[in-house]
Design a protein around this motif. Structure first.
Motif, PDB file in Angstrom:
ATOM      1  N   VAL A  70     -10.068 -12.413  10.104  1.00 23.40           N
ATOM      2  CA  VAL A  70      -8.988 -13.390  10.321  1.00 23.40           C
ATOM      3  C   VAL A  70      -8.387 -13.875   9.000  1.00 23.40           C
ATOM      4  N   GLU A  74      -4.562 -13.172   7.694  1.00 24.45           N
ATOM      5  CA  GLU A  74      -3.709 -14.335   7.403  1.00 24.45           C
ATOM      6  C   GLU A  74      -3.195 -14.315   5.969  1.00 24.45           C
ATOM      7  N   ASP A  93     -10.778 -12.617  20.493  1.00 23.15           N
ATOM      8  CA  ASP A  93      -9.463 -13.224  20.726  1.00 23.15           C
ATOM      9  C   ASP A  93      -8.810 -13.639  19.416  1.00 23.15           C
ATOM     10  N   ALA A  94      -9.597 -14.260  18.527  1.00 19.82           N
ATOM     11  CA  ALA A  94      -9.057 -14.728  17.249  1.00 19.82           C
ATOM     12  C   ALA A  94      -8.593 -13.561  16.381  1.00 19.82           C
ATOM     13  N   VAL A  96      -7.601 -10.485  17.398  1.00 16.17           N
ATOM     14  CA  VAL A  96      -6.407  -9.871  17.965  1.00 16.17           C
ATOM     15  C   VAL A  96      -5.188 -10.751  17.711  1.00 16.17           C
ATOM     16  N   ALA A  97      -5.349 -12.063  17.852  1.00 21.11           N
ATOM     17  CA  ALA A  97      -4.233 -12.980  17.596  1.00 21.11           C
ATOM     18  C   ALA A  97      -3.792 -12.916  16.139  1.00 21.11           C
ATOM     19  N   ALA A  98      -4.744 -12.845  15.221  1.00 18.88           N
ATOM     20  CA  ALA A  98      -4.404 -12.761  13.800  1.00 18.88           C
ATOM     21  C   ALA A  98      -3.687 -11.459  13.484  1.00 18.88           C
ATOM     22  N   ARG A 100      -1.792  -9.727  15.551  1.00 18.51           N
ATOM     23  CA  ARG A 100      -0.431  -9.816  16.095  1.00 18.51           C
ATOM     24  C   ARG A 100       0.456 -10.680  15.213  1.00 18.51           C
ATOM     25  N   ALA A 101      -0.092 -11.792  14.737  1.00 15.79           N
ATOM     26  CA  ALA A 101       0.700 -12.724  13.941  1.00 15.79           C
ATOM     27  C   ALA A 101       0.970 -12.188  12.548  1.00 15.79           C
ATOM     28  N   TYR A 291     -10.435  -4.267  21.309  1.00 13.41           N
ATOM     29  CA  TYR A 291     -10.632  -5.420  22.185  1.00 13.41           C
ATOM     30  C   TYR A 291     -11.062  -4.971  23.586  1.00 13.41           C
TER      31      TYR A 291
END
Length: 302
Positions: A70, A74, A93-94, A96-98, A100-101, A291
């Motif tokens: 993560v 970032e 989840d964290a 995959v979200a990172a 994508r962002a 995932y």
């Protein structure tokens, strides 16, 4: 895997390995001797988030992946991460979200993602040579666990984040997901002795309407064996010991002669370099695939 991929990356034409970190001072001392041109430390912060590095490879125990992945994403670094993606759903989840962002390359090192055997069976399905896919069988046998080359990684033997379902079945879960679509667990079961990782595993899953069976056992006499079988109405395929591919159109198996580069850490690093440059590649597992596999793997542990 960390040591092996470091050796491969250090001689890879697409990368300049500048820094590496491991929290074990003995590991750092040993690797520094082999790679005097690389700056080693015991502080992950020397690698994770550094504005001097375009990409990082992470081969720490899976429960720690999110704590490195993560912040790296970032900070704008591309990430190549060992499997399984994570142990906990929150960590996955964290991550995959990172990914994508962040918009940078984020890939998982599944060893079957770029194998010629994988691509051959994939094409046979697409061409209709397989006919109707009737089922998949995965059979894993280990005289001992952990395997000899993993004995220094003590976490591999424990329940919290180790075991052959996470370490080995994850590769074949990815392969089946890749060829047939996402797996849905129907019935999963592990057997344990004391606090060690599983000694046996049984699973029934579905890829669409196709049944997928896993059987695995530790402690059996005989050699290690890794077998993935796809049963089709016209052709069936058997992948044995990671590289050996066989086809059956009647009652007999015959070997498939594969040509070209068979697939390796070096070829996956080349694919990762292309992903870092902005290409989206079919033969490199992304975090979305990681995932889906993680969800199937952890269904066994629930």
């Amino acid at each position: 895997m960390g040591r092996h991929l470091l050796d491969v990356a250090a001689g890879h034409p697409d990368f300049e390995v500048a820094r590496a970190a491991d929290r074990n001072p003995a590991t750092v001392a040993a690797l520094q001797v082999d790679h005097p041109g690389i700056r080693f430390s015991t502080d992950p912060a020397d690698v994770i988030g550094s504005d001097q590095l375009d990409a990082v490879y992470i081969a720490t125990p899976p429960a720690t992946h999110a704590s490195f992945v993560v912040p790296a994403l970032e900070a704008g670094q591309a990430v190549f991460c060992e499997k399984p993606l994570a142990v906990s759903a929150a960590d996955a989840d964290a991550m995959v979200a990172a990914a994508r962002a962040g918009g940078r390359a984020a890939a998982v090192n599944f060893s079957l993602s770029d194998r010629q055997s994988t691509k051959y069976v994939e094409q046979a399905i697409a061409d209709g040579r397989v006919g109707e896919v009737l089922g998949v069988e995965i059979r894993l046998t280990f005289p001992v666990w952990p395997r000899g080359f993993q004995t220094d990684a003590t976490w591999v033997a424990g329940r919290e984040q180790g075991g052959f379902v996470r370490e080995v079945f994850s590769h074949f879960a990815y392969l089946t997901d890749r060829l047939l679509g996402p797996l849905v667990p129907v019935h999963t079961r592990l057997a344990h002795r004391d606090e060690a990782s599983e000694t046996a595993a049984y699973g029934l899953m579905l890829a669409g309407d196709v049944p997928v069976h896993l059987t695995g056992v530790v402690g059996a006499a005989g050699p290690e064996s890794y077998e993935w079988i796809l049963r089709g109405s016209r052709q069936s395929y058997r992948l044995s010991d990671w590289r050996d591919l066989f086809v059956a159109e009647g009652k007999e198996w015959r070997p498939v002669e594969l040509t070209g580069e068979l697939g390796s850490e070096a070829t996956r690093l080349a694919l990762f370099a292309e992903a870092v440059r902005g290409e989206h590649l079919h033969d490199l597992a992304d975090f979305a695939a990681g995932y889906r596999v993680q969800q199937v793997i952890e269904a066994f542990h629930r």
